[in-house]
Design a protein around this motif. Sequence first.
Motif, PDB file in Angstrom:
ATOM      1  N   LEU A 183     165.598  84.208 -71.231  1.00 23.15           N
ATOM      2  CA  LEU A 183     166.606  85.253 -71.087  1.00 23.15           C
ATOM      3  C   LEU A 183     166.839  85.616 -69.626  1.00 23.15           C
ATOM      4  O   LEU A 183     167.974  85.901 -69.222  1.00 23.15           O
ATOM      5  N   ARG A 184     165.783  85.576 -68.820  1.00 16.86           N
ATOM      6  CA  ARG A 184     165.955  85.834 -67.382  1.00 16.86           C
ATOM      7  C   ARG A 184     166.835  84.759 -66.747  1.00 16.86           C
ATOM      8  O   ARG A 184     167.687  85.055 -65.905  1.00 16.86           O
ATOM      9  N   ARG A 185     166.621  83.516 -67.146  1.00 15.11           N
ATOM     10  CA  ARG A 185     167.441  82.418 -66.603  1.00 15.11           C
ATOM     11  C   ARG A 185     168.895  82.551 -67.045  1.00 15.11           C
ATOM     12  O   ARG A 185     169.819  82.308 -66.262  1.00 15.11           O
ATOM     13  N   LEU A 186     169.110  82.947 -68.277  1.00 19.47           N
ATOM     14  CA  LEU A 186     170.471  83.141 -68.769  1.00 19.47           C
ATOM     15  C   LEU A 186     171.138  84.329 -68.082  1.00 19.47           C
ATOM     16  O   LEU A 186     172.346  84.318 -67.838  1.00 19.47           O
ATOM     17  N   GLU A 187     170.340  85.331 -67.752  1.00 15.43           N
ATOM     18  CA  GLU A 187     170.879  86.470 -67.007  1.00 15.43           C
ATOM     19  C   GLU A 187     171.318  86.026 -65.619  1.00 15.43           C
ATOM     20  O   GLU A 187     172.359  86.462 -65.111  1.00 15.43           O
ATOM     21  N   ALA A 188     170.551  85.127 -64.998  1.00 19.36           N
ATOM     22  CA  ALA A 188     170.911  84.613 -63.677  1.00 19.36           C
ATOM     23  C   ALA A 188     172.206  83.806 -63.727  1.00 19.36           C
ATOM     24  O   ALA A 188     172.956  83.760 -62.746  1.00 19.36           O
ATOM     25  N   GLU A 189     172.486  83.187 -64.876  1.00 20.30           N
ATOM     26  CA  GLU A 189     173.721  82.422 -65.046  1.00 20.30           C
ATOM     27  C   GLU A 189     174.890  83.306 -65.486  1.00 20.30           C
ATOM     28  O   GLU A 189     175.984  82.817 -65.742  1.00 20.30           O
ATOM     29  N   LYS A 190     174.653  84.602 -65.594  1.00 20.81           N
ATOM     30  CA  LYS A 190     175.673  85.588 -65.982  1.00 20.81           C
ATOM     31  C   LYS A 190     176.138  85.404 -67.423  1.00 20.81           C
ATOM     32  O   LYS A 190     177.252  85.829 -67.781  1.00 20.81           O
ATOM     33  N   LEU A 191     175.287  84.802 -68.263  1.00 14.76           N
ATOM     34  CA  LEU A 191     175.612  84.684 -69.685  1.00 14.76           C
ATOM     35  C   LEU A 191     175.004  85.822 -70.496  1.00 14.76           C
ATOM     36  O   LEU A 191     175.475  86.120 -71.599  1.00 14.76           O
ATOM     37  N   VAL A 192     173.965  86.432 -69.958  1.00 16.47           N
ATOM     38  CA  VAL A 192     173.243  87.512 -70.642  1.00 16.47           C
ATOM     39  C   VAL A 192     173.063  88.670 -69.666  1.00 16.47           C
ATOM     40  O   VAL A 192     172.917  88.457 -68.458  1.00 16.47           O
ATOM     41  N   ARG A 193     173.100  89.864 -70.198  1.00 17.36           N
ATOM     42  CA  ARG A 193     172.745  91.026 -69.388  1.00 17.36           C
ATOM     43  C   ARG A 193     171.848  91.933 -70.224  1.00 17.36           C
ATOM     44  O   ARG A 193     171.903  91.926 -71.459  1.00 17.36           O
ATOM     45  N   VAL A 194     171.025  92.700 -69.562  1.00 19.27           N
ATOM     46  CA  VAL A 194     170.098  93.601 -70.243  1.00 19.27           C
ATOM     47  C   VAL A 194     170.658  95.012 -70.151  1.00 19.27           C
ATOM     48  O   VAL A 194     170.822  95.569 -69.060  1.00 19.27           O
ATOM     49  N   GLU A 195     170.963  95.568 -71.324  1.00 11.32           N
ATOM     50  CA  GLU A 195     171.517  96.915 -71.402  1.00 11.32           C
ATOM     51  C   GLU A 195     170.392  97.926 -71.650  1.00 11.32           C
ATOM     52  O   GLU A 195     169.525  97.690 -72.505  1.00 11.32           O
ATOM     53  N   PRO A 196     170.382  99.053 -70.936  1.00 11.72           N
ATOM     54  CA  PRO A 196     169.362 100.080 -71.171  1.00 11.72           C
ATOM     55  C   PRO A 196     169.347 100.528 -72.632  1.00 11.72           C
ATOM     56  O   PRO A 196     170.404 100.767 -73.219  1.00 11.72           O
ATOM     57  N   ARG A 197     168.174 100.568 -73.202  1.00 17.31           N
ATOM     58  CA  ARG A 197     167.936 101.007 -74.574  1.00 17.31           C
ATOM     59  C   ARG A 197     168.537 100.091 -75.636  1.00 17.31           C
ATOM     60  O   ARG A 197     168.466 100.385 -76.817  1.00 17.31           O
ATOM     61  N   ARG A 198     169.127  98.960 -75.214  1.00 14.87           N
ATOM     62  CA  ARG A 198     169.667  97.996 -76.182  1.00 14.87           C
ATOM     63  C   ARG A 198     169.004  96.636 -76.033  1.00 14.87           C
ATOM     64  O   ARG A 198     168.925  95.867 -76.982  1.00 14.87           O
ATOM     65  N   GLY A 199     168.561  96.329 -74.828  1.00 13.96           N
ATOM     66  CA  GLY A 199     167.964  95.032 -74.584  1.00 13.96           C
ATOM     67  C   GLY A 199     168.995  93.979 -74.231  1.00 13.96           C
ATOM     68  O   GLY A 199     170.152  94.291 -73.929  1.00 13.96           O
ATOM     69  N   PRO A 200     168.620  92.688 -74.281  1.00 16.63           N
ATOM     70  CA  PRO A 200     169.524  91.616 -73.865  1.00 16.63           C
ATOM     71  C   PRO A 200     170.696  91.450 -74.832  1.00 16.63           C
ATOM     72  O   PRO A 200     170.539  91.560 -76.049  1.00 16.63           O
TER      73      PRO A 200
END
Length: 251
Positions: free
Chosen positions: A82-99
């Motif tokens: 998930l961290r790698r996908l976040e780096a690719e701008k495909l995933v983001r982590v929302e507060p209190r919601r998660g990825p």
Amino acid sequence: MIGNRGTTATDARSFSSGASEQPNARGDALRVLAPQTLVRDEAFDRLRDAIITGHFPPGARLVERELCEAMGVSRTSIREVLRRLEAEKLVRVEPRRGPEVVRLSRKQVAEIYEIRATLEAMVVRRFTEMASDEDIAQLRAIFEEIMRADENENVYDLVGLMKRFIEHMMRVVDHELISDIHQQLIARISVLRVLSMSMPGRIQSSMGELRDVIEAIERRDADAAAESLTFYVRNAADAALARFDATQAES
């Protein structure tokens, strides 16, 4: 923004179960593999493909526990994926919601295509000027694969082959800065390719546009190749934005 605003959860377990019963291009994306072959990089590739092909739509939550159970990997591995996908701008982590899968705005879609057109036109121009005959023959071979995938109406194969088409030219041109910038966009470009090709008639139109590109390259006409590539990307942008607008109207 892309996606159904009502999408709030994804059931990876149900997906993997369905995949085992009815294997297909989407169903294989998170298929549970034997433990000895399920490695972190493969988990990353499979989840990435599932996002690109729309199994996990924009706004969908990615629940770590469900992904762990579906893919047979540890929570530590899933968090790294998930961290790698976040780096690719495909995933983001929302507060209190998660990825969750990133939603692109209309403005972002337009900007990605604008930058893509500029970068890829530069690449095709340089490729036309510096590629060997063998390099061009290899590009022609990829184009022929694209044509066969078009005949089979396989959108997911087409996405991968079109990515190979530009990446082959990137490797030959070997422009470090262009490659770095393009690499930051490639995952989102793939997502938008699926969106663009979902417009009726777009796949067929794109085949003729790509043929113009490869034929200009084979003539060693750098100006025509760059112009044809720009025309192709701009038409893809128009299709993606039209599909985006239609999706928003439906949601």
